[in-house]
Motif scaffolding. Structure first.
Motif, PDB file in Angstrom:
ATOM      1  N   THR A 178       0.813  -1.224   0.000  1.00  0.00           N
ATOM      2  CA  THR A 178       0.000   0.000   0.000  1.00  0.00           C
ATOM      3  C   THR A 178       0.846   1.274   0.000  1.00  0.00           C
ATOM      4  O   THR A 178       2.050   1.245   0.294  1.00  0.00           O
ATOM      5  CB  THR A 178      -0.911   0.030   1.232  1.00  0.00           C
ATOM      6  OG1 THR A 178      -0.083   0.133   2.414  1.00  0.00           O
ATOM      7  CG2 THR A 178      -1.766  -1.225   1.317  1.00  0.00           C
ATOM      8  N   GLU A 180       0.551   3.550   2.162  1.00  0.00           N
ATOM      9  CA  GLU A 180       0.934   3.778   3.557  1.00  0.00           C
ATOM     10  C   GLU A 180       2.265   3.085   3.864  1.00  0.00           C
ATOM     11  O   GLU A 180       3.144   3.659   4.518  1.00  0.00           O
ATOM     12  CB  GLU A 180      -0.154   3.252   4.506  1.00  0.00           C
ATOM     13  CG  GLU A 180      -1.437   4.065   4.519  1.00  0.00           C
ATOM     14  CD  GLU A 180      -2.347   3.756   3.354  1.00  0.00           C
ATOM     15  OE1 GLU A 180      -3.313   4.517   3.139  1.00  0.00           O
ATOM     16  OE2 GLU A 180      -2.079   2.745   2.641  1.00  0.00           O
ATOM     17  N   SER A 199      -1.317   9.052   1.583  1.00  0.00           N
ATOM     18  CA  SER A 199      -1.720   8.050   2.564  1.00  0.00           C
ATOM     19  C   SER A 199      -2.637   8.621   3.634  1.00  0.00           C
ATOM     20  O   SER A 199      -3.128   7.888   4.498  1.00  0.00           O
ATOM     21  CB  SER A 199      -0.474   7.440   3.228  1.00  0.00           C
ATOM     22  OG  SER A 199       0.245   8.419   3.966  1.00  0.00           O
TER      23      SER A 199
END
Length: 200
Positions: A178, A180, A199
Motif C-alpha cells: 500500500t 501507507e 496516505s
C-alpha cells in the motif's frame, strides 16, 4: 541526428515489446513472495559490470516496495561477502551471456554454502549454463545492441531493467503493498512527501 535518434528509440522500444512473456514471470514473482514476503528471507541480486549496476537498481527498488533486498558483488562474494546469504534467501542473477565467470562461480559457492538456495536468472541466453542450472530463467529476447559496434551494453540493459520493473510491480500487486507502507520506507524527498500526502 533527429532521424538517427528516432531510429534508436524505435529499436529500443521494439526490444522491450519483444521480451518473451512466459509463465516464468509468474513463477518468479511467486518465488519472491514465498521466500521473502512469507518466509522472511531476502532477495540477493548480483551481476558484473553494467548488469551489476542494474542488479543494484533492482535491489533498491524492491527495498522501497516491501521486499528486503541487497546487492552482492560477485567478486567480493569470494572474499567473505558470501556470508550475507541466509536460509530462505533468494538469488536474482543477471548475465546477458549466461556465462559470466564470476556469476557462475557465485552460484557454485552459494550452493556449497547452502545447497537448498534457489535462484532466478535474467539472461539473453536461455541455453547457457546459468539458465540451465537456475530454478527460473527470464529471457530478455536477446536483442541486438543499438551501439554502432554492436558491443556496448545498451538495448540488453534496457530490457534487463524493464524485466526488473515487471518483477517489482507484479510482486507489489501480489503482496498488496500500500501507499501507507511505501511512505514508511521512503521518508525523504519529493516521493516521501507525496506518499505521505496520498496516505492521509
Amino acid at each position: 541526428m533527429k532521424e538517427s535518434i528516432n531510429k534508436l528509440l524505435k529499436r529500443e522500444a521494439e526490444a522491450v515489446m519483444n521480451i518473451p512473456v512466459t509463465d516464468a514471470f509468474e513463477k518468479a514473482v511467486n518465488l519472491i513472495v514465498e521466500q521473502v514476503h512469507e518466509k522472511k528471507g531476502k532477495l540477493v541480486t548480483s551481476g558484473m559490470g553494467k548488469a551489476g549496476q542494474i542488479a543494484m537498481n533492482i535491489a533498491t527498488t524492491f527495498c522501497s516496495t516491501g521486499i528486503p533486498a541487497v546487492f552482492l558483488h560477485p567478486s567480493e562474494a569470494q572474499h567473505g561477502d558470501l556470508g550475507i546469504l541466509q536460509d530462505n534467501d533468494l538469488l536474482l542473477l543477471i548475465s546477458n551471456s549466461g556465462k559470466t565467470r564470476e556469476i557462475v562461480e557465485l552460484t557454485e559457492l552459494a550452493h556449497a554454502l547452502n545447497p537448498a538456495l534457489k535462484y532466478i536468472v535474467i539472461t539473453g541466453n536461455p541455453e547457457s549454463p546459468l539458465a540451465h542450472e537456475s530454478d527460473i530463467c527470464l529471457c530478455t529476447g536477446r536483442p541486438d545492441e543499438v551501439c554502432e559496434l554492436g558491443m556496448t551494453p545498451t538495448t540488453s540493459t534496457t530490457v534487463m531493467t524493464v524485466i526488473g520493473d515487471i518483477l517489482v510491480v507484479e510482486t507489489m500487486k501480489k503482496t498488496g503493498f500500500t501507499i501507507e507502507e511505501y511512505s514508511k520506507r521512503h521518508h525523504g524527498g519529493y516521493l516521501g512527501e507525496r506518499s505521505r500526502e496520498m496516505s492521509k
